[in-house]
Scaffold this active site. Structure first.
Site, PDB file in Angstrom:
ATOM      1  N   SER A  37       0.810  -1.225   0.000  1.00  0.00           N
ATOM      2  CA  SER A  37       0.000   0.000   0.000  1.00  0.00           C
ATOM      3  C   SER A  37       0.838   1.267   0.000  1.00  0.00           C
ATOM      4  O   SER A  37       0.401   2.306  -0.499  1.00  0.00           O
ATOM      5  CB  SER A  37      -0.931   0.008   1.215  1.00  0.00           C
ATOM      6  OG  SER A  37      -0.187  -0.114   2.423  1.00  0.00           O
ATOM      7  N   GLY A  74      -2.019  -4.183   1.185  1.00  0.00           N
ATOM      8  CA  GLY A  74      -2.129  -5.390   2.000  1.00  0.00           C
ATOM      9  C   GLY A  74      -1.168  -6.490   1.629  1.00  0.00           C
ATOM     10  O   GLY A  74      -1.123  -7.539   2.287  1.00  0.00           O
ATOM     11  N   ASN A 102       3.933  -5.267   5.830  1.00  0.00           N
ATOM     12  CA  ASN A 102       2.791  -6.066   6.291  1.00  0.00           C
ATOM     13  C   ASN A 102       3.234  -7.357   6.957  1.00  0.00           C
ATOM     14  O   ASN A 102       2.525  -7.879   7.830  1.00  0.00           O
ATOM     15  CB  ASN A 102       1.847  -6.355   5.115  1.00  0.00           C
ATOM     16  CG  ASN A 102       1.102  -5.109   4.669  1.00  0.00           C
ATOM     17  OD1 ASN A 102       0.570  -4.367   5.483  1.00  0.00           O
ATOM     18  ND2 ASN A 102       1.081  -4.862   3.368  1.00  0.00           N
ATOM     19  N   ASP A 183      -5.196   6.894   9.893  1.00  0.00           N
ATOM     20  CA  ASP A 183      -4.813   5.604  10.482  1.00  0.00           C
ATOM     21  C   ASP A 183      -3.431   5.627  11.116  1.00  0.00           C
ATOM     22  O   ASP A 183      -3.024   4.669  11.784  1.00  0.00           O
ATOM     23  CB  ASP A 183      -4.896   4.484   9.445  1.00  0.00           C
ATOM     24  CG  ASP A 183      -3.926   4.663   8.272  1.00  0.00           C
ATOM     25  OD1 ASP A 183      -3.043   5.538   8.337  1.00  0.00           O
ATOM     26  OD2 ASP A 183      -4.071   3.919   7.279  1.00  0.00           O
ATOM     27  N   HIS A 186      -0.275   5.179   7.108  1.00  0.00           N
ATOM     28  CA  HIS A 186       0.006   5.470   5.713  1.00  0.00           C
ATOM     29  C   HIS A 186       0.240   6.962   5.505  1.00  0.00           C
ATOM     30  O   HIS A 186      -0.386   7.787   6.173  1.00  0.00           O
ATOM     31  CB  HIS A 186      -1.158   5.017   4.828  1.00  0.00           C
ATOM     32  CG  HIS A 186      -1.374   3.543   4.830  1.00  0.00           C
ATOM     33  ND1 HIS A 186      -2.210   2.912   5.731  1.00  0.00           N
ATOM     34  CD2 HIS A 186      -0.857   2.569   4.043  1.00  0.00           C
ATOM     35  CE1 HIS A 186      -2.211   1.617   5.494  1.00  0.00           C
ATOM     36  NE2 HIS A 186      -1.405   1.376   4.480  1.00  0.00           N
TER      37      HIS A 186
END
Length: 214
Positions: A37, A74, A102, A183, A186
């Site tokens: 991402s 992801g 991740n 969040d 990011h």
């Protein structure tokens, strides 16, 4: 006869024009930004993604380059390994390889992460595609032992495959909330701009090291 001669010259000139156009196109460096991402541009417009902003920055510095965004939100290193053969097409002149974040968030064994990245680098080497490896750092909550094992992956593989390494993709962003989405994981558009600015010297050196396309 004069008409035929004139037509001949038009054909020749047209051929030269199109031939020059194809020659210019052939010299364009085709790069692929391969990652998760952070590469894909999570919740950002396409023009705000890392690959888009990086391409703009490189062109502003005189580089004839196109960067294809092969980021998948992801994605883990296992996912990247499963798709790298078809996500990096023939004719690619260089890959910016960014994966692992991740894996760390999910607590994947650093040894497995290393194995997957090693396989990706090996496959790209077999295809004679140069790589700029982008490193990540494990989040502090994973503990010191995990962090040491994970963080060591990237310099180790860069040395093994003799590829350039940009140590930390989120350098300059990770501790700045104003450069992140809500969040707090990011980057926002401004955060991506910082990532581009920080990584540009390494990317430009990588671009300059690539063979001239034929």
């Amino acid at each position: 006869m004069k008409f035929k001669a004139a037509a001949y010259h038009v054909i020749v000139i047209t051929g030269l024009i199109f031939g020059s156009a194809f020659a210019v196109q052939a010299q364009t460096l085709q790069l692929v930004g391969f990652g998760d991402s952070l590469m894909a541009g999570y919740q950002l417009a396409p023009k705000e993604s890392y690959t888009a902003q990086l391409e703009t920055a490189l062109k502003a510095r005189g580089h004839d380059v196109v960067i294809t965004n092969a980021g998948v939100s992801g994605d883990t290193t296992s996912g990247g390994l499963s798709r790298i053969d078809w996500s990096v097409p023939d004719g690619t002149h260089g890959v910016i390889l960014e994966l692992g974040a991740n894996d760390a968030l999910r607590g994947v064994s650093p040894e497995q992460t290393e194995k997957n990245l090693d396989s990706m680098l090996a496959r790209l080497k077999e295809r004679n595609i140069p790589v700029l490896l982008v490193g990540m750092m494990a989040p502090p909550n994973m503990g010191g032992d995990y962090g040491q094992r994970f963080n060591a992956i990237f310099p180790k593989l860069a040395a093994k495959y003799n590829v350039p390494l940009y140590p930390f993709f989120l350098d300059g962003v990770v501790t700045h909330e104003d450069l992140q989405l809500q969040d707090r994981m990011h980057p926002n558009e401004k955060g991506v701009a910082v990532m581009v600015e920080k990584s540009l010297p390494a990317v430009e050196a990588f671009v300059k090291s690539l063979p001239t396309p034929k």
